[in-house]
Enzyme design. Structure first.
Site, mmCIF file in Angstrom:
data_model
loop_
_atom_site.group_PDB
_atom_site.id
_atom_site.type_symbol
_atom_site.label_atom_id
_atom_site.label_comp_id
_atom_site.label_asym_id
_atom_site.label_seq_id
_atom_site.Cartn_x
_atom_site.Cartn_y
_atom_site.Cartn_z
ATOM 1 N N TRP A 56 0.830 -1.212 0.000
ATOM 2 C CA TRP A 56 0.000 0.000 0.000
ATOM 3 C C TRP A 56 0.860 1.255 0.000
ATOM 4 O O TRP A 56 1.843 1.341 0.743
ATOM 5 C CB TRP A 56 -0.871 0.001 1.259
ATOM 6 N N ASN A 58 0.227 5.713 0.115
ATOM 7 C CA ASN A 58 -0.655 6.871 -0.050
ATOM 8 C C ASN A 58 0.166 8.149 -0.181
ATOM 9 O O ASN A 58 1.052 8.197 -1.071
ATOM 10 C CB ASN A 58 -1.791 6.910 0.980
ATOM 11 N N ASP A 59 -0.070 9.154 0.616
ATOM 12 C CA ASP A 59 0.429 10.510 0.363
ATOM 13 C C ASP A 59 1.920 10.615 0.026
ATOM 14 O O ASP A 59 2.747 10.011 0.715
ATOM 15 C CB ASP A 59 0.233 11.389 1.607
ATOM 16 N N TRP A 83 -4.156 0.098 3.982
ATOM 17 C CA TRP A 83 -3.531 1.117 4.829
ATOM 18 C C TRP A 83 -3.220 0.541 6.225
ATOM 19 O O TRP A 83 -4.000 -0.215 6.786
ATOM 20 C CB TRP A 83 -4.467 2.321 4.964
ATOM 21 N N ASP A 138 1.357 9.154 18.868
ATOM 22 C CA ASP A 138 2.039 8.842 20.131
ATOM 23 C C ASP A 138 1.368 7.674 20.865
ATOM 24 O O ASP A 138 0.386 7.104 20.361
ATOM 25 C CB ASP A 138 2.169 10.126 20.977
ATOM 26 N N ARG A 184 -2.684 17.345 12.115
ATOM 27 C CA ARG A 184 -1.659 16.603 11.373
ATOM 28 C C ARG A 184 -1.213 17.291 10.075
ATOM 29 O O ARG A 184 -1.824 18.218 9.601
ATOM 30 C CB ARG A 184 -2.159 15.193 11.053
HETATM 31 N N1 DQQ Z 1 -2.780 10.310 5.249
HETATM 32 C C1 DQQ Z 1 -3.762 11.339 5.409
HETATM 33 C C2 DQQ Z 1 -3.041 12.330 6.268
HETATM 34 C C3 DQQ Z 1 -2.297 11.468 7.217
HETATM 35 C C4 DQQ Z 1 -1.864 10.328 6.352
HETATM 36 C C5 DQQ Z 1 -4.210 11.914 4.093
HETATM 37 C C6 DQQ Z 1 -1.893 9.000 7.050
HETATM 38 O O1 DQQ Z 1 -3.920 13.213 6.930
HETATM 39 O O2 DQQ Z 1 -1.194 12.130 7.790
HETATM 40 O O3 DQQ Z 1 -4.365 10.921 3.129
HETATM 41 O O4 DQQ Z 1 -1.435 7.982 6.209
#
Ligand code: DQQ
Length: 572
Positions: A56, A58-59, A83, A138, A184
Site C-alpha cells: 500500500w 498513499n500521500d 492502509w 504517540d 496533522r
Molecule cells: N494520510 C492522510 C493524512 C495522514 C496520512 C491523508 C496518514 O492526513 O497524515 O491521506 O497515512
C-alpha cells in the site's frame, strides 16, 4: 553532552554550518527489492507512473531536491496492500521519471511516533540543509508534530534520518484545546522578515476546517500563533495543507521558494478535504506582517472552489525545484478496485506524473502540466494532419501502444450555434454522468476512447461537450469510466468539470497519459485535470485500442493529433 543537546548542536550546525552528525541512525529497515513479488504479467501495474514493487502507498511526503537528486518519501505499509503500519518509504530520482528505492527513511521508534509516522513536509534551511516536519502518532494515539534531519549531509542519498530527542515539538494540550485526532500534516515552513519560521498544521474544530499556524526561531521550539492562517465552516478536517507563493507576472511558470513574498506574488492555500477526499485550492493575498491570508474567493461559494484534479486524486504536495526554477506538484491516486482485488494483486496506490504548477495569466486559476522530463519516454510518434470528424465517426489511432502512451489532440468547433442549451446550472460531474460518452449530443461529445476493446464492450472516454448557458458557451470536460470494465466490483464513477476556454476563439486541447490502469488527462493546456483508475478485462495489453471520436451531430475538426508509445520508466 545529552542526546538532546547533541541534536540541537547538530540542527544549528545544519542551519548555520556543515556538520556531520555524530549520532546513530534511528532505525534500520529492510530493502524493498528483496520483498518484490513484481510480475510484469499483472496488466494493471503502471509502466511510467510511480509505484513501489508491492504493498500500500498513499500521500507523497517531504519532496525535495538535494545533491542533484529528487527525493520523494511516501506513506507506505510494509506489511500489506491496505492502509496501516505507516512508515516513510523513500525513493530518489535524477529526473522525476526513473526512481530508485532506498531503505525506509522514517519509521516508528520514539514515543512521539510509536504508532505511526504520518504525512509531513521538507523545509530547506539556510545553507541548503533539509529538515523534515512530520506527524507522529504517540502512545495515546494523539497526533503530534516531530522533526527529523539527515544524519549525514554529505550523503546525496540522504539515507539516514535522525529524529529530534525533543519530539514532539507541537502537541495538543488541555490549554490549546487542539483536537488530538485532528492535528496533522505539517507544511513546508516559510521564513518571515521577522526571522520566524511559520508552519501550518491541518485541523478542525467541530466542522470548521482550519490551518493552525505555529512559529519558531530555531525550528525546534514552536509556539502556536493566536489565529489559524485560514479556516472555513462546514469543510471538515483539513488534511495535508500546502501554502506557497506563485508569480503573478511573466514568466508565470517561474517557481518561487516558499518564503518569497512581494508585489508580484500571489499565494495558494491547498487543503485536502477529508470529508470529500478532494484537493481544493484558494488563490489570494498573504500579508506577512499580519499573517493574514485573504482568498479572492473562499469556501463559501461551493461551486467555485477550484480543484487540482476532478478525478481520483488526493493528499498532494508541492515543492520548489530550485535546480530548474519551477514548482512541482505530486499527488496520490488511490485504486478504484475492491480491497479484495487489491490484496490479490498485492499492491494499492500510485502517484501521478509530477506536474509543474503555476498561476494562469488570468490570475483566476492554476495551470498544471506533466514535467517535461516525462517526454523522454516518448517513442514511435504518430502524427495526424488536420482532419474533419463527422458526427458519429470513430477513428482508430493506429501505431501506438494503446495501454502505454501519451496522446495530445486538439479540436476546433465550427458550428457552435447548434450547441445544446443548459437552462439551469448543474454540477459538472453530474452532467457528465447524465450525458456520458454514449449519449449523443449536438456539439460533442468528442474526444478520445482509451482502453477500448474490440466491439467496444469496454472503453473509457475522455471528451468535451459544449453547451449554451446564459448566452455563453460552456465547455464540459468529462472522464467517463462507466464502461471501463466488465468487472463491476470497481468504482466506475464518471468525473467532470467545466473548462474555462472560449471554444469560439480557442482550440480545445486534450492531453491524456495512458498507463495500464491510469488515465490522466489535461484539458485546455492544463487548466483542468482529471485522473481516473480503470481495470479493463478485455482491453488489456495488445488487445486494447485507442480512438478519436465524435458522437455529436455536428462535425468537428481535429487540428492536431500527436501520439507516442511510452517506454517503461525505471521505477520502484
Ligand atoms: N494520510 C492522510 C493524512 C495522514 C496520512 C491523508 C496518514 O492526513 O497524515 O491521506 O497515512
Amino acid at each position: 553532552m545529552t542526546i538532546s543537546s547533541i541534536f540541537l548542536v547538530a540542527l544549528f550546525s545544519l542551519i548555520y554550518g556543515n556538520a556531520v552528525l555524530p549520532i546513530e541512525a534511528t532505525h534500520h529497515v529492510y530493502n524493498l527489492q528483496s520483498l518484490s513479488t513484481y510480475s510484469s504479467k499483472q496488466p494493471y501495474r503502471t509502466a511510467y507512473h510511480f509505484q513501489p514493487l508491492k504493498n500500500w502507498i498513499n500521500d507523497p511526503n517531504g519532496p525535495l531536491w538535494y545533491g542533484g537528486l529528487y527525493h520523494m518519501f511516501y506513506q507506505y505499509n510494509p506489511k500489506g496492500a491496505v492502509w496501516g503500519n505507516i512508515v516513510w518509504a523513500h525513493s530518489v530520482s535524477e529526473d522525476l521519471v526513473n526512481w530508485r528505492p532506498l531503505d525506509h527513511a522514517i519509521s516508528p521508534s520514539q514515543p512521539a511516533d510509536i504508532n505511526g509516522c504520518w504525512s509531513g513536509s521538507a523545509t530547506i534551511l539556510p545553507g541548503g540543509k533539509p529538515a523534515m516536519l512530520y506527524t507522529g502518532i504517540d502512545p495515546n494515539k494523539h497526533q503530534v508534530q516531530n522533526l527529523a534531519i539527515p544524519k549525514n549531509m554529505s550523503d546525496p542519498l540522504l539515507r539516514e534520518w535522525v529524529k529530534s530527542p525533543k519530539n514532539p515539538l507541537m502537541a495538543p494540550t488541555i490549554a490549546n484545546k487542539i483536537n488530538s485526532s485532528s492535528f496533522r500534516d505539517p507544511t513546508t515552513a516559510w521564513l518571515g522578515k521577522d526571522g520566524y519560521w511559520r508552519v501550518l498544521i491541518g485541523s478542525k474544530t467541530n466542522t470548521r476546517g482550519e490551518a493552525i499556524m505555529y512559529k519558531s526561531k530555531n525550528f525546534v521550539n514552536w509556539v502556536q500563533a493566536k489565529y489559524p492562517l485560514h479556516s472555513a465552516e462546514g469543510t471538515g478536517m483539513w488534511e495535508c495543507p500546502d501554502f506557497y507563493p506563485v508569480l503573478n507576472k511573466i514568466p508565470f511558470a517561474f517557481g518561487l521558494d516558499t518564503s518569497v513574498n512581494g508585489n508580484d506574488v500571489r499565494h495558494v492555500l491547498k487543503v485536502s478535504l477529508d470529508d470529500t477526499k478532494h484537493d481544493h485550492y484558494l488563490i489570494g493575498s498573504y500579508d506577512t506582517a499580519k499573517d493574514n491570508f485573504i482568498p479572492d474567493k473562499g469556501f463559501e461559494d461551493n461551486k467555485s472552489v477550484l480543484r487540482y484534479d476532478y478525478g481520483k486524486y488526493y493528499a498532494s504536495k508541492t515543492f520548489f525545484d530550485d535546480g530548474k526554477n519551477r514548482r512541482i506538484l505530486l499527488g496520490w491516486v488511490n485504486e478504484s478496485s475492491s480491497v479484495a482485488d487489491d490484496i490479490k494483486k498485492g499492491w494499492s496506490g500510485i502517484h501521478t506524473i509530477p506536474r509543474a504548477i503555476w498561476l494562469h495569466k488570468s490570475g483566476k486559476q492554476l495551470v498544471q502540466w506533466p514535467v517535461v522530463e516525462i517526454e523522454k519516454l516518448r517513442m514511435n510518434p504518430v502524427y495526424w494532419p488536420a482532419k474533419k470528424v463527422k458526427g458519429g465517426e470513430l477513428l482508430q489511432v493506429a501505431g501506438v501502444n494503446a495501454v502505454q502512451s501519451d496522446v495530445e489532440i486538439s479540436f476546433e468547433v465550427n458550428e457552435i450555434g447548434k450547441a445544446e442549451v443548459l437552462d439551469h446550472w448543474i454540477d459538472p460531474q453530474i452532467l457528465c454522468s447524465r450525458k456520458g460518452a454514449a449519449v449523443k449530443g449536438a456539439v460533442g461529445p468528442f474526444g478520445l476512447l482509451v482502453f477500448a476493446s474490440q466491439g467496444l464492450k469496454e472503453y473509457t472516454a475522455v471528451f468535451f461537450r459544449i453547451f449554451k448557458y446564459q448566452h455563453q458557451n460552456l465547455v464540459l470536460m468529462c472522464s467517463d469510466q462507466s464502461r471501463s470494465s466488465l468487472n463491476k466490483d470497481n468504482d466506475m464513477t464518471t468525473y467532470g468539470t467545466f473548462l474555462d476556454v472560449d471554444p469560439l476563439h480557442e482550440k480545445l486541447s486534450l492531453r491524456t497519459l495512458i498507463d495500464h490502469s491510469v488515465v490522466e488527462s489535461f484539458g485546455g493546456e492544463g487548466k483542468a485535470c482529471i485522473t481516473a483508475r480503470v481495470y479493463p478485462t478485455l482491453a488489456i495489453n495488445d488487445k486494447a485500442k485507442l480512438y478519436a471520436f465524435n458522437y455529436g451531430t455536428t462535425a468537428v475538426k481535429i487540428t492536431r493529433l500527436s501520439a507516442w508509445s511510452m517506454k517503461k520508466a525505471k521505477d520502484n
